[in-house]
Write a protein that holds these residues in place. Structure first.
Motif: not given
Length: 142
Positions: A19, A48-50, A68-72, A86, A88, A117
Motif C-alpha cells: 500500500e 492518517s490511519h492504516l 489501506r492507508w487513509v487520511a482522516s 471522492s 462513488t 485515488y
C-alpha cells in the motif's frame, strides 16, 4: 497480532508495504519535517490511519491481506477551501444498468484501476496537504 501469527503476520506486513509503495511509486507523497512547517501549516496537518482487511474467495478460502492507508479528512477545517471529494457510484444506478444488461442479454465485465485515488492532481496555486504518518507505519515500510 501475536508473535505466533507467523504467516498471517508476514502477509499483513506485505499488505502494508504494498500500500505504501504504490503511493510512493506514483509520486503522491513526499516526506516533510513537521518542525519545519509554519504554525499555520502545522494546524492543518491531518491524521492518517492504516487498516488491513482479510480477503477471501467465493468459497471462503483465504486469498490475501489488503492494506489501506487513509487520511482522516473529517479533522480538516474546510472553511474557505475547495473541498476535494471522492464520489462513488449510486447503488441504484448500478442496479438499473445490471437490469438493462440482463434484459438485453449483454455480457458484463468489471475492471479495477489499482490506486485510482492516487491519480488526482493538486494545482500549484492550491495549498499543500500535510498528513501525519504514524511512526509504526514508517518503521514497517523500511
Amino acid at each position: 497480532m501475536k508473535q505466533s501469527d507467523g504467516p498471517r503476520k508476514d502477509a499483513v506486513i506485505k499488505a502494508i508495504r504494498d500500500e505504501v509503495q504504490q503511493i510512493i511509486d506514483v509520486g503522491a507523497i513526499a516526506p516533510a519535517d513537521f518542525d519545519l512547517l509554519s504554525e499555520e501549516e502545522q494546524k492543518k496537518v491531518i491524521p492518517s490511519h492504516l487498516f488491513v482487511t482479510t480477503k477471501y474467495d467465493a468459497q471462503g478460502n483465504f486469498v490475501r491481506e489488503k492494506g489501506r492507508w487513509v487520511a482522516s479528512g473529517n479533522f480538516l477545517d474546510t472553511i474557505g477551501m475547495d473541498v476535494q471529494r471522492s464520489p462513488t457510484v449510486n447503488q441504484s444506478s448500478v442496479m438499473i444498468l445490471l437490469s438493462i444488461a440482463a434484459t438485453a442479454r449483454y455480457d458484463i465485465l468489471t475492471g479495477d484501476i489499482k490506486g485510482a485515488y492516487l491519480y488526482t492532481s493538486i494545482k500549484e496555486d492550491e495549498p499543500q496537504i500535510y498528513m501525519w504518518v504514524d511512526k509504526d507505519l514508517s518503521l514497517i515500510h523500511i
